[in-house]
Design an enzyme around this catalytic site. Structure first.
Site, PDB file in Angstrom:
ATOM      1  N   HIS A   1     -61.179  -5.411 -38.371  1.00  7.60           N
ATOM      2  CA  HIS A   1     -60.292  -5.500 -37.099  1.00  7.60           C
ATOM      3  C   HIS A   1     -58.895  -5.939 -37.756  1.00  7.60           C
ATOM      4  CE1 HIS A   1     -58.455  -8.054 -33.791  1.00  7.60           C
ATOM      5  NE2 HIS A   1     -58.126  -6.636 -33.664  1.00  7.60           N
TER       6      HIS A   1
ATOM      7  N   HIS B   1     -53.776  -1.910 -25.628  1.00 12.32           N
ATOM      8  CA  HIS B   1     -55.288  -1.432 -25.994  1.00 12.32           C
ATOM      9  C   HIS B   1     -55.662  -0.616 -24.843  1.00 12.32           C
ATOM     10  CE1 HIS B   1     -54.570  -4.931 -28.547  1.00 12.32           C
ATOM     11  NE2 HIS B   1     -54.919  -4.393 -29.266  1.00 12.32           N
TER      12      HIS B   1
ATOM     13  N   ARG C   1     -48.493 -27.087 -18.735  1.00 15.55           N
ATOM     14  CA  ARG C   1     -48.686 -28.399 -18.587  1.00 15.55           C
ATOM     15  C   ARG C   1     -48.423 -28.913 -17.169  1.00 15.55           C
ATOM     16  NH1 ARG C   1     -50.887 -32.841 -17.901  1.00 15.55           N
ATOM     17  NH2 ARG C   1     -50.502 -34.893 -19.041  1.00 15.55           N
TER      18      ARG C   1
ATOM     19  N   CYS D   1     -45.297 -30.470 -25.789  1.00 10.41           N
ATOM     20  CA  CYS D   1     -45.730 -31.483 -25.235  1.00 10.41           C
ATOM     21  C   CYS D   1     -46.010 -32.742 -26.253  1.00 10.41           C
ATOM     22  CB  CYS D   1     -47.188 -31.173 -24.433  1.00 10.41           C
ATOM     23  SG  CYS D   1     -48.095 -32.465 -23.664  1.00 10.41           S
TER      24      CYS D   1
ATOM     25  N   TYR E   1     -45.771 -41.387 -21.294  1.00  8.00           N
ATOM     26  CA  TYR E   1     -44.811 -40.815 -22.297  1.00  8.00           C
ATOM     27  C   TYR E   1     -43.926 -41.923 -22.932  1.00  8.00           C
ATOM     28  CZ  TYR E   1     -46.544 -36.453 -20.273  1.00  8.00           C
ATOM     29  OH  TYR E   1     -47.292 -35.373 -19.897  1.00  8.00           O
TER      30      TYR E   1
END
Length: 581
Positions: free
Chosen positions: A94, A118, A232, A279, A420
């Site tokens: 492949h 494809h 997210r 993120c 965060y």
């Protein structure tokens, strides 16, 4: 034969086109050991009587049985519609490499919807050669053709009443009438209106939905396609009617203003910015492998690069009455808060904030975006308006933007006040007061090896290992070098950097793909450990050990990116060893 043609091989996720100095029938003969043929009949998947009889004679399988075949040791199977295919032999030839394994043990259909090149008759013919059976009755349900919304493209009319220059873009509008709103039901699943997602994404959580781009396809393009851009979400994706949408602007130094999407598109100059978004938890899984942390187990795919189009936040705030020249000397104006339209069952909204200096900086390129990669922003990524804060952590790029507040304080949102945060490297609860930790804004220098994948193998006869990956640094700091080592840092080689777009100093918002060839040493113990470390324009360098950046939330992992590669011995070496035995 003269000329080079590009031929898309029958495989999942093979984005790159394979060049060959042969025609399609000859390439087919290479893959299938057939004689070159011309003018072949129509696809076997559009079955003739003969093939129908052949298919009927094949055994039936369940999806569970197919799912058991994901490796070469017991066969690599996929399904297409109701067919079952053993593609084990095809994997080795492949051209797209390991990308084909993304569908191992599952359906190939979603990948062909994503990579439509494809979905051709000659490609289906090749796949049909590998058919070994059929899914049992009831295991495959054909997608319904009904319910699809018709789209039409319309030019937005030019408005001459406003003195500002306006750059117009084409937008898509639904022909269908708005769907009737569902009745409120406190027992209903809050995630019942989630958008459709591509199966190629690596899903980490379903509710809320969080998924990343598989590293094997992450850097196939400099710009990450919308369909495979990492997602997210913290809360259910809101259903927003753009015709009823209104962006509220309020706070210190501004008058209360409400702007529609049309207002934003027609009253302000449009700007586009190509930026990488990451993120804070990207590569957390590597950190948790050293010592447990709390959070989603992101690998290295919680990052992506897109071109966003919208209007400057600075211009919108000025329209609301804010004077950027006076902000510097006004101690009350310190932050710009953003509130999203996503909310939980208690009507608590997601939110975040950035310093006023970033918000009004002419070179900060903060925009209120309504397009992503030239199209209407997908629901998962913030339709209809998302604030884009280049160089800052993804968490501050608030989606489904509903309100902007100019304030003396950071956002009161949980995700600004308690999450965060750059926490210290300790598990001592007494030392983990998030209010004493600074909020994460700009991100540190980063690199990650995407190819080869960890724990994969390379033939010794190839002589070298091809390494590809991405590097990026927050704050607009450009990447000036990515170094590669295969002996734990004793020796290094400098990789080749790909910079398809020009980025000005301090505004290098987009990542830098890199590639290198690492020589396989003549004397090796059957394996290699290959690592990358990036250097940015301020000469910040990635640290070596994860212990030096570990924290209980698993944020900001930017240590060397390392992969282990098994080196397969050559056939000659294996024969010599066999003779000696």
């Amino acid at each position: 034969m003269k000329g080079s043609i590009k031929f898309a091989c029958a495989a999942v996720g093979a984005i790159a086109l394979y060049e060959s100095l042969v025609d399609e029938s000859l390439l087919r003969s290479v893959f299938l050991a057939e004689e070159p043929q011309k003018n072949q009949s129509s696809s076997s998947l559009t079955t003739t009587d003969a093939t129908s009889e052949k298919i009927k004679s094949l055994p039936e399988y369940t999806k569970a049985q197919v799912a058991e075949h994901k490796t070469s040791s017991n066969g690599i199977w996929v399904t297409y519609k109701d067919g079952v295919y053993d593609i084990t032999e095809f994997v080795g030839v492949h051209p797209g490499g390991d990308k084909i394994l993304l569908a191992a043990g599952g359906a190939i259909d979603p990948f062909w919807r994503l990579y439509a090149i494809h979905d051709k008759e000659d490609i289906k013919e090749i796949l049909e050669e590998y058919r070994i059976g059929t899914l049992k009755a009831g295991e495959y349900v054909a997608p319904s053709a009904s319910g699809a919304k018709k789209k039409k493209k319309t030019k937005v009319k030019r408005h001459h009443h406003h003195p500002r220059k306006v750059v117009f873009v084409e937008e898509e509008e639904d022909d269908d009438e708005d769907e009737e709103e569902e009745e409120d039901d406190e027992n209903a699943d809050p995630y019942r209106n989630e958008p459709e997602r591509e199966a190629v994404l690596k899903v980490n959580t379903q509710k809320a939905f969080n998924a990343e781009t598989p590293p094997s396809i992450l850097i196939d393009d400099f710009i990450t396609p919308n369909e495979i851009f990492f997602v997210r979400n913290h809360l259910p994706v809101p259903v927003v009617d753009h015709k009823k949408y209104g962006l509220q602007i309020t706070g210190i130094g501004v008058k209360d203003v409400k702007l529609t999407v049309e207002d934003l598109k027609t009253m302000f100059i449009h700007y586009s910015v190509i930026t990488t978004m990451q993120c804070a938890g990207n590569r957390r899984s590597e950190m948790s492998a050293a010592k447990p942390v709390k959070g989603i187990e992101w690998t290295s795919g919680a990052i992506g690069t897109a071109e966003w189009t919208g209007v400057r936040l600075r211009d919108v705030l000025q329209y609301a009455g804010l004077d950027p020249e006076k902000c510097e000397n006004n101690p009350k104006i310190r932050h710009v808060q953003f509130e999203g339209l996503d909310q939980d069952m208690t009507h608590t909204h997601y939110g975040g904030s950035i310093p006023i200096e970033k918000a009004i900086d002419l070179h900060g390129d903060v925009i209120l975006a309504f397009q992503m990669n030239g199209s209407e922003i997908p629901r998962d990524h913030g339709f209809p308006i998302r604030v884009i804060v280049p160089g800052h952590v993804g968490a501050r790029n608030v989606k489904w933007l509903g309100k902007i507040v100019v304030s003396s304080e950071e956002s009161k949102s949980f995700w600004q006040q308690h999450d965060y945060k750059g926490l210290p490297p300790t598990t001592d609860i007494a030392l983990l007061d998030p209010k004493k930790a600074a909020s994460i804004q700009e991100l540190p220098v980063q690199s990650s090896i995407c190819e080869p994948q960890n724990d994969t193998s390379v033939d010794e006869d190839e002589g070298h290992v091809k390494v590809k990956g991405y590097a990026w640094s927050g704050g607009g700091r450009d990447i000036i070098r990515v170094d590669i080592t295969a002996d734990n840092g004793y020796n290094w080689i400098v990789s080749d950097l790909k910079k398809p777009v020009e980025q000005r100093p301090g505004r290098a918002w987009a990542w830098t793909p890199f590639k290198a060839e690492v020589k396989i040493p003549k004397e090796h113990n059957g394996s290699m450990r290959i690592c990358s470390k990036a250097v940015d324009a301020s000469y910040n360098v990635q640290p070596e050990h994860v212990e030096s950046v570990w924290n209980p939330r698993g944020f900001l992992n930017n240590v060397w990116s390392c992969v282990n590669v098994t080196i397969k011995k050559s056939l000659d070496d294996e024969e010599e060893e066999a003779d000696e035995e």
